[in-house]
Design a protein around this motif. Structure first.
Motif, PDB file in Angstrom:
ATOM      1  N   GLN A   1      -7.138  50.198  23.117  1.00  0.00           N
ATOM      2  CA  GLN A   1      -7.464  50.395  24.525  1.00  0.00           C
ATOM      3  C   GLN A   1      -8.753  49.646  24.852  1.00  0.00           C
ATOM      4  OE1 GLN A   1      -5.511  52.534  26.418  1.00  0.00           O
ATOM      5  NE2 GLN A   1      -6.611  52.358  28.341  1.00  0.00           N
ATOM      6  N   VAL A   2      -8.743  48.942  25.970  1.00  0.00           N
ATOM      7  CA  VAL A   2      -9.923  48.206  26.438  1.00  0.00           C
ATOM      8  C   VAL A   2     -10.200  48.612  27.869  1.00  0.00           C
ATOM      9  CG1 VAL A   2     -10.869  45.928  26.946  1.00  0.00           C
ATOM     10  CG2 VAL A   2      -9.417  46.246  24.933  1.00  0.00           C
ATOM     11  N   GLN A   3     -11.446  48.907  28.150  1.00  0.00           N
ATOM     12  CA  GLN A   3     -11.859  49.168  29.532  1.00  0.00           C
ATOM     13  C   GLN A   3     -12.721  48.023  30.009  1.00  0.00           C
ATOM     14  OE1 GLN A   3     -13.630  53.110  29.366  1.00  0.00           O
ATOM     15  NE2 GLN A   3     -11.687  54.031  29.974  1.00  0.00           N
ATOM     16  N   LEU A   4     -12.428  47.536  31.214  1.00  0.00           N
ATOM     17  CA  LEU A   4     -13.085  46.354  31.752  1.00  0.00           C
ATOM     18  C   LEU A   4     -13.814  46.697  33.042  1.00  0.00           C
ATOM     19  CD1 LEU A   4     -10.052  43.928  31.273  1.00  0.00           C
ATOM     20  CD2 LEU A   4     -12.004  44.227  29.737  1.00  0.00           C
ATOM     21  N   VAL A   5     -15.034  46.208  33.179  1.00  0.00           N
ATOM     22  CA  VAL A   5     -15.825  46.455  34.381  1.00  0.00           C
ATOM     23  C   VAL A   5     -16.407  45.132  34.856  1.00  0.00           C
ATOM     24  CG1 VAL A   5     -17.773  47.659  35.389  1.00  0.00           C
ATOM     25  CG2 VAL A   5     -16.398  48.788  33.621  1.00  0.00           C
ATOM     26  N   GLU A   6     -16.003  44.736  36.076  1.00  0.00           N
ATOM     27  CA  GLU A   6     -16.504  43.494  36.668  1.00  0.00           C
ATOM     28  C   GLU A   6     -17.773  43.752  37.476  1.00  0.00           C
ATOM     29  OE1 GLU A   6     -11.905  43.388  37.145  1.00  0.00           O
ATOM     30  OE2 GLU A   6     -13.538  44.825  37.408  1.00  0.00           O
TER      31      GLU A   6
ATOM     32  N   GLY B   1     -20.468  26.574  49.715  1.00  0.00           N
ATOM     33  CA  GLY B   1     -21.296  25.641  48.965  1.00  0.00           C
ATOM     34  C   GLY B   1     -22.180  26.320  47.938  1.00  0.00           C
ATOM     35  N   GLY B   2     -22.285  27.626  48.009  1.00  0.00           N
ATOM     36  CA  GLY B   2     -23.127  28.366  47.089  1.00  0.00           C
ATOM     37  C   GLY B   2     -22.453  28.647  45.756  1.00  0.00           C
ATOM     38  N   SER B   3     -23.161  29.402  44.930  1.00  0.00           N
ATOM     39  CA  SER B   3     -22.684  29.719  43.581  1.00  0.00           C
ATOM     40  C   SER B   3     -22.796  31.210  43.310  1.00  0.00           C
ATOM     41  CB  SER B   3     -23.513  28.967  42.531  1.00  0.00           C
ATOM     42  OG  SER B   3     -23.369  27.572  42.667  1.00  0.00           O
ATOM     43  N   LEU B   4     -21.934  31.662  42.414  1.00  0.00           N
ATOM     44  CA  LEU B   4     -21.970  33.044  41.929  1.00  0.00           C
ATOM     45  C   LEU B   4     -21.549  33.035  40.471  1.00  0.00           C
ATOM     46  CD1 LEU B   4     -20.187  35.330  44.584  1.00  0.00           C
ATOM     47  CD2 LEU B   4     -22.618  35.363  43.950  1.00  0.00           C
ATOM     48  N   ARG B   5     -22.052  34.022  39.730  1.00  0.00           N
ATOM     49  CA  ARG B   5     -21.547  34.232  38.381  1.00  0.00           C
ATOM     50  C   ARG B   5     -21.028  35.664  38.286  1.00  0.00           C
ATOM     51  NH1 ARG B   5     -24.228  34.011  32.322  1.00  0.00           N
ATOM     52  NH2 ARG B   5     -25.145  35.999  32.983  1.00  0.00           N
ATOM     53  N   LEU B   6     -19.750  35.776  38.000  1.00  0.00           N
ATOM     54  CA  LEU B   6     -19.159  37.085  37.765  1.00  0.00           C
ATOM     55  C   LEU B   6     -19.213  37.407  36.284  1.00  0.00           C
ATOM     56  CD1 LEU B   6     -15.952  36.860  40.006  1.00  0.00           C
ATOM     57  CD2 LEU B   6     -18.278  37.523  40.646  1.00  0.00           C
ATOM     58  N   SER B   7     -19.373  38.697  36.008  1.00  0.00           N
ATOM     59  CA  SER B   7     -19.364  39.167  34.625  1.00  0.00           C
ATOM     60  C   SER B   7     -18.306  40.250  34.475  1.00  0.00           C
ATOM     61  CB  SER B   7     -20.731  39.740  34.227  1.00  0.00           C
ATOM     62  OG  SER B   7     -21.746  38.773  34.332  1.00  0.00           O
ATOM     63  N   CYS B   8     -17.765  40.333  33.296  1.00  0.00           N
ATOM     64  CA  CYS B   8     -16.795  41.385  32.977  1.00  0.00           C
ATOM     65  C   CYS B   8     -17.163  41.938  31.612  1.00  0.00           C
ATOM     66  CB  CYS B   8     -15.386  40.839  32.992  1.00  0.00           C
ATOM     67  SG  CYS B   8     -14.130  42.006  32.404  1.00  0.00           S
ATOM     68  N   SER B   9     -17.591  43.183  31.585  1.00  0.00           N
ATOM     69  CA  SER B   9     -17.972  43.832  30.333  1.00  0.00           C
ATOM     70  C   SER B   9     -16.818  44.669  29.817  1.00  0.00           C
ATOM     71  CB  SER B   9     -19.193  44.716  30.558  1.00  0.00           C
ATOM     72  OG  SER B   9     -20.300  43.933  30.942  1.00  0.00           O
TER      73      SER B   9
ATOM     74  N   VAL C   1     -10.743  39.575  46.085  1.00  0.00           N
ATOM     75  CA  VAL C   1     -11.184  40.487  45.033  1.00  0.00           C
ATOM     76  C   VAL C   1     -10.858  39.812  43.704  1.00  0.00           C
ATOM     77  CG1 VAL C   1     -10.919  42.743  43.966  1.00  0.00           C
ATOM     78  CG2 VAL C   1     -10.794  42.514  46.463  1.00  0.00           C
ATOM     79  N   TYR C   2     -11.856  39.723  42.846  1.00  0.00           N
ATOM     80  CA  TYR C   2     -11.690  39.069  41.549  1.00  0.00           C
ATOM     81  C   TYR C   2     -11.566  40.127  40.454  1.00  0.00           C
ATOM     82  CZ  TYR C   2     -12.585  34.473  43.471  1.00  0.00           C
ATOM     83  OH  TYR C   2     -12.492  33.301  44.180  1.00  0.00           O
ATOM     84  N   TYR C   3     -10.552  39.941  39.611  1.00  0.00           N
ATOM     85  CA  TYR C   3     -10.267  40.871  38.541  1.00  0.00           C
ATOM     86  C   TYR C   3     -10.352  40.165  37.190  1.00  0.00           C
ATOM     87  CZ  TYR C   3      -8.023  43.609  42.259  1.00  0.00           C
ATOM     88  OH  TYR C   3      -7.756  44.311  43.407  1.00  0.00           O
ATOM     89  N   CYS C   4     -10.889  40.843  36.203  1.00  0.00           N
ATOM     90  CA  CYS C   4     -10.737  40.324  34.852  1.00  0.00           C
ATOM     91  C   CYS C   4      -9.648  41.122  34.146  1.00  0.00           C
ATOM     92  CB  CYS C   4     -12.038  40.330  34.065  1.00  0.00           C
ATOM     93  SG  CYS C   4     -12.609  41.922  33.505  1.00  0.00           S
ATOM     94  N   ALA C   5      -9.044  40.492  33.155  1.00  0.00           N
ATOM     95  CA  ALA C   5      -7.914  41.091  32.462  1.00  0.00           C
ATOM     96  C   ALA C   5      -7.913  40.664  30.999  1.00  0.00           C
ATOM     97  CB  ALA C   5      -6.611  40.667  33.131  1.00  0.00           C
ATOM     98  N   ALA C   6      -7.326  41.510  30.166  1.00  0.00           N
ATOM     99  CA  ALA C   6      -7.268  41.255  28.729  1.00  0.00           C
ATOM    100  C   ALA C   6      -5.821  41.217  28.261  1.00  0.00           C
ATOM    101  CB  ALA C   6      -8.032  42.331  27.969  1.00  0.00           C
TER     102      ALA C   6
ATOM    103  N   VAL D   1       1.584  39.447  34.608  1.00  0.00           N
ATOM    104  CA  VAL D   1       2.404  40.367  33.830  1.00  0.00           C
ATOM    105  C   VAL D   1       2.093  40.278  32.339  1.00  0.00           C
ATOM    106  CG1 VAL D   1       4.320  38.769  33.510  1.00  0.00           C
ATOM    107  CG2 VAL D   1       4.761  41.230  33.565  1.00  0.00           C
ATOM    108  N   ARG D   2       1.509  39.182  31.908  1.00  0.00           N
ATOM    109  CA  ARG D   2       1.185  39.019  30.486  1.00  0.00           C
ATOM    110  C   ARG D   2      -0.038  39.801  30.061  1.00  0.00           C
ATOM    111  NH1 ARG D   2       2.248  34.323  27.703  1.00  0.00           N
ATOM    112  NH2 ARG D   2       0.655  35.170  26.303  1.00  0.00           N
ATOM    113  N   TYR D   3      -0.841  40.240  31.018  1.00  0.00           N
ATOM    114  CA  TYR D   3      -2.107  40.897  30.691  1.00  0.00           C
ATOM    115  C   TYR D   3      -1.928  42.408  30.653  1.00  0.00           C
ATOM    116  CZ  TYR D   3      -4.439  36.429  30.920  1.00  0.00           C
ATOM    117  OH  TYR D   3      -4.825  35.138  30.664  1.00  0.00           O
ATOM    118  N   ASP D   4      -2.577  43.008  29.661  1.00  0.00           N
ATOM    119  CA  ASP D   4      -2.361  44.422  29.379  1.00  0.00           C
ATOM    120  C   ASP D   4      -3.390  45.349  30.006  1.00  0.00           C
ATOM    121  OD1 ASP D   4      -1.772  42.791  26.480  1.00  0.00           O
ATOM    122  OD2 ASP D   4      -0.164  44.034  27.301  1.00  0.00           O
ATOM    123  N   TYR D   5      -4.596  44.868  30.178  1.00  0.00           N
ATOM    124  CA  TYR D   5      -5.677  45.710  30.706  1.00  0.00           C
ATOM    125  C   TYR D   5      -6.360  44.977  31.850  1.00  0.00           C
ATOM    126  CZ  TYR D   5      -4.925  47.920  26.185  1.00  0.00           C
ATOM    127  OH  TYR D   5      -4.357  48.518  25.090  1.00  0.00           O
ATOM    128  N   TRP D   6      -6.780  45.773  32.849  1.00  0.00           N
ATOM    129  CA  TRP D   6      -7.374  45.213  34.063  1.00  0.00           C
ATOM    130  C   TRP D   6      -8.619  45.996  34.446  1.00  0.00           C
ATOM    131  CZ3 TRP D   6      -5.412  40.974  36.685  1.00  0.00           C
ATOM    132  CH2 TRP D   6      -4.170  40.504  36.245  1.00  0.00           C
TER     133      TRP D   6
END
Length: 125
Positions: free
Chosen positions: A1-6, A15-23, A93-98, A110-115
């Protein structure tokens, strides 16, 4: 089991920049392929970028190639999405997935198991 937090989403001008993180929780983060997806209102969730378990292989949607960079730090259980030259059409809305399947960097949700829960990115014109 993996829990993900963006984190890292916010309002930014075009024109600007952002860095997203997913722990990620758990001790097996380095065994997962990781991906970033996004979903705009009224649209389907779409692939943005993906990275292999050791970071050696990356994949990008054509719409973000040359502007976005995915990376990971397995020691910190974190995957990043550096977004440059942002456009209003990047608003979503940006999501990370494992993905635990380990058969390459998948580009379909559909290939990703955790969101994660998602983080809002809004790009103003």
């Amino acid at each position: 089991q993996v829990q993900l937090v963006e984190s890292g989403g916010r309002l930014v001008q075009a024109g600007g920049s952002l860095r997203l993180s997913c722990s990620a929780s758990g001790r097996t983060f380095s065994s997962y392929v990781m991906g970033w997806f996004r979903q705009a209102p009224g649209k389907e969730r779409e692939f943005v970028a993906g990275i292999s378990e050791n970071g050696g292989t990356t994949s990008y949607a054509d719409s973000v190639k040359g502007r976005f960079t995915i990376s990971r730090d397995n020691a910190k259980n974190t995957v990043y999405l550096q977004m440059n030259s942002l456009k209003p059409e990047d608003t979503a809305v940006y999501y990370c997935a494992a993905d635990r399947a380990l058969v390459g960097v998948a580009t379909t949700p559909v290939r990703y198991d955790y969101w994660g829960q998602g983080t809002q990115v809004t790009v103003s014109s």
